[in-house]
Design a protein around this motif. Sequence first.
Motif, mmCIF file in Angstrom:
data_model
loop_
_atom_site.group_PDB
_atom_site.id
_atom_site.type_symbol
_atom_site.label_atom_id
_atom_site.label_comp_id
_atom_site.label_asym_id
_atom_site.label_seq_id
_atom_site.Cartn_x
_atom_site.Cartn_y
_atom_site.Cartn_z
ATOM 1 N N VAL A 1 12.915 -1.166 -4.186
ATOM 2 C CA VAL A 1 13.766 -1.758 -3.158
ATOM 3 C C VAL A 1 14.819 -0.724 -2.795
ATOM 4 O O VAL A 1 15.654 -0.362 -3.623
ATOM 5 C CB VAL A 1 14.420 -3.066 -3.645
ATOM 6 N N VAL A 2 14.749 -0.217 -1.563
ATOM 7 C CA VAL A 2 15.722 0.751 -1.077
ATOM 8 C C VAL A 2 16.885 -0.041 -0.495
ATOM 9 O O VAL A 2 16.680 -0.928 0.342
ATOM 10 C CB VAL A 2 15.103 1.690 -0.020
ATOM 11 N N THR A 3 18.111 0.270 -0.957
ATOM 12 C CA THR A 3 19.281 -0.460 -0.480
ATOM 13 C C THR A 3 20.131 0.438 0.413
ATOM 14 O O THR A 3 20.308 1.619 0.135
ATOM 15 C CB THR A 3 20.135 -1.006 -1.635
ATOM 16 N N THR A 4 20.616 -0.148 1.492
ATOM 17 C CA THR A 4 21.450 0.570 2.455
ATOM 18 C C THR A 4 22.603 -0.328 2.870
ATOM 19 O O THR A 4 22.596 -1.531 2.595
ATOM 20 C CB THR A 4 20.664 0.963 3.729
ATOM 21 N N ASP B 1 0.795 -1.231 0.000
ATOM 22 C CA ASP B 1 0.000 0.000 0.000
ATOM 23 C C ASP B 1 0.828 1.281 0.000
ATOM 24 O O ASP B 1 0.367 2.303 -0.477
ATOM 25 C CB ASP B 1 -0.937 0.017 1.215
ATOM 26 N N LYS B 2 2.041 1.245 0.531
ATOM 27 C CA LYS B 2 2.876 2.446 0.610
ATOM 28 C C LYS B 2 3.648 2.740 -0.679
ATOM 29 O O LYS B 2 4.337 3.748 -0.771
ATOM 30 C CB LYS B 2 3.894 2.313 1.753
ATOM 31 N N LEU B 3 3.535 1.871 -1.673
ATOM 32 C CA LEU B 3 4.355 1.988 -2.871
ATOM 33 C C LEU B 3 4.208 3.341 -3.560
ATOM 34 O O LEU B 3 5.203 4.020 -3.836
ATOM 35 C CB LEU B 3 4.044 0.858 -3.847
ATOM 36 N N ASP B 4 2.996 3.771 -3.817
ATOM 37 C CA ASP B 4 2.785 5.053 -4.511
ATOM 38 C C ASP B 4 3.291 6.223 -3.679
ATOM 39 O O ASP B 4 3.903 7.145 -4.207
ATOM 40 C CB ASP B 4 1.309 5.251 -4.858
ATOM 41 N N GLU B 5 3.059 6.178 -2.372
ATOM 42 C CA GLU B 5 3.512 7.260 -1.495
ATOM 43 C C GLU B 5 5.043 7.323 -1.439
ATOM 44 O O GLU B 5 5.627 8.412 -1.505
ATOM 45 C CB GLU B 5 2.945 7.075 -0.082
ATOM 46 N N VAL B 6 5.679 6.178 -1.339
ATOM 47 C CA VAL B 6 7.155 6.141 -1.302
ATOM 48 C C VAL B 6 7.713 6.662 -2.623
ATOM 49 O O VAL B 6 8.657 7.445 -2.645
ATOM 50 C CB VAL B 6 7.675 4.725 -0.972
ATOM 51 N N ARG B 7 7.116 6.250 -3.732
ATOM 52 C CA ARG B 7 7.578 6.721 -5.042
ATOM 53 C C ARG B 7 7.406 8.237 -5.152
ATOM 54 O O ARG B 7 8.309 8.947 -5.567
ATOM 55 C CB ARG B 7 6.807 6.014 -6.164
ATOM 56 N N GLU B 8 6.243 8.732 -4.737
ATOM 57 C CA GLU B 8 5.929 10.166 -4.856
ATOM 58 C C GLU B 8 6.807 11.039 -3.961
ATOM 59 O O GLU B 8 7.304 12.074 -4.382
ATOM 60 C CB GLU B 8 4.455 10.398 -4.521
ATOM 61 N N ASP C 1 16.739 11.226 3.076
ATOM 62 C CA ASP C 1 16.173 11.523 4.393
ATOM 63 C C ASP C 1 14.688 11.185 4.454
ATOM 64 O O ASP C 1 14.193 10.697 5.475
ATOM 65 C CB ASP C 1 16.401 12.985 4.765
ATOM 66 N N VAL C 2 13.973 11.429 3.360
ATOM 67 C CA VAL C 2 12.543 11.104 3.300
ATOM 68 C C VAL C 2 12.354 9.592 3.350
ATOM 69 O O VAL C 2 11.500 9.084 4.092
ATOM 70 C CB VAL C 2 11.906 11.702 2.022
ATOM 71 N N LEU C 3 13.152 8.872 2.579
ATOM 72 C CA LEU C 3 13.065 7.410 2.589
ATOM 73 C C LEU C 3 13.396 6.851 3.964
ATOM 74 O O LEU C 3 12.722 5.929 4.449
ATOM 75 C CB LEU C 3 14.007 6.815 1.534
ATOM 76 N N ARG C 4 14.413 7.409 4.604
ATOM 77 C CA ARG C 4 14.794 6.966 5.949
ATOM 78 C C ARG C 4 13.609 7.084 6.904
ATOM 79 O O ARG C 4 13.292 6.153 7.647
ATOM 80 C CB ARG C 4 15.971 7.796 6.464
ATOM 81 N N GLU C 5 12.944 8.221 6.863
ATOM 82 C CA GLU C 5 11.809 8.447 7.765
ATOM 83 C C GLU C 5 10.622 7.553 7.412
ATOM 84 O O GLU C 5 10.035 6.914 8.287
ATOM 85 C CB GLU C 5 11.390 9.912 7.724
ATOM 86 N N MET C 6 10.273 7.486 6.136
ATOM 87 C CA MET C 6 9.102 6.711 5.715
ATOM 88 C C MET C 6 9.248 5.225 5.993
ATOM 89 O O MET C 6 8.259 4.548 6.307
ATOM 90 C CB MET C 6 8.843 6.915 4.215
ATOM 91 N N GLU D 1 22.576 3.230 9.242
ATOM 92 C CA GLU D 1 22.603 2.742 7.872
ATOM 93 C C GLU D 1 22.676 3.909 6.903
ATOM 94 O O GLU D 1 22.050 4.947 7.117
ATOM 95 C CB GLU D 1 21.360 1.897 7.561
ATOM 96 N N VAL D 2 23.435 3.735 5.818
ATOM 97 C CA VAL D 2 23.569 4.736 4.765
ATOM 98 C C VAL D 2 22.608 4.357 3.643
ATOM 99 O O VAL D 2 22.696 3.250 3.093
ATOM 100 C CB VAL D 2 25.013 4.790 4.220
ATOM 101 N N VAL D 3 21.677 5.254 3.315
ATOM 102 C CA VAL D 3 20.757 5.023 2.205
ATOM 103 C C VAL D 3 21.519 5.296 0.911
ATOM 104 O O VAL D 3 22.002 6.407 0.697
ATOM 105 C CB VAL D 3 19.510 5.935 2.304
ATOM 106 N N VAL D 4 21.629 4.282 0.056
ATOM 107 C CA VAL D 4 22.449 4.407 -1.144
ATOM 108 C C VAL D 4 21.602 4.530 -2.407
ATOM 109 O O VAL D 4 21.756 5.473 -3.172
ATOM 110 C CB VAL D 4 23.436 3.227 -1.272
ATOM 111 N N SER D 5 20.714 3.588 -2.641
ATOM 112 C CA SER D 5 19.985 3.602 -3.905
ATOM 113 C C SER D 5 18.578 3.057 -3.728
ATOM 114 O O SER D 5 18.234 2.483 -2.699
ATOM 115 C CB SER D 5 20.724 2.772 -4.960
#
Length: 176
Positions: free
Chosen positions: A78-81, A54-61, A134-139, A146-150
């Motif tokens: 898939v967020v990689t860290t 369900d969060k897919l569209d929100e994470v993308r946006e 930073d947005v991905l980290r919070e969401m 962890e370092v958010v890379v891609s």
Amino acid sequence: MEFKDLIMERRSIRSYDGEKKVTKEQLEGIIKQAQMAPTWKNTQNARYYCVIGDKLDEVREKGLPSFNQKNSAGAALVVTTYVKGLAGYGPNGPTDDIEDVWGGYDLGIQNAYFILAAKEAGLDTLIMGIRHGDVLREMLSIPDDEVVVSVIAVGYRAAEPKLGPRKELDKIAKFI
């Protein structure tokens, strides 16, 4: 599939068929294969945050700039860290002058295994380095260590891309 065929067929895809969904089981299988990549002292410091529900569209946006929102439409994300301070570190601190770069290096190898395993499974990918970390980290509740890379888009291609040109070997390799 032969390895040489696999690497020749794998492309960065920027158009996905949104009618075909990637499953949790597919991503689990791909990640298990990616885990076979070597890591410094077997630290296995890569982490994957798989967004398929369900969060897919929100994470993308919120987590991607507009061009990558468009490029990844119809795909899972898939967020990689990597965990800081593991690869390249010994009991007394850094083992050499590049310190935590080894964490990113190990994650890069694992991401290469990931995209090739996805291709072998009939899925296509796009590695996106331009993202709102930073947005991905919070969401996604990604810990501070962890370092958010891609972000890797994973899905079924909707278009056939052409192979871009490759440099001549003498431009990229020196034999001494």
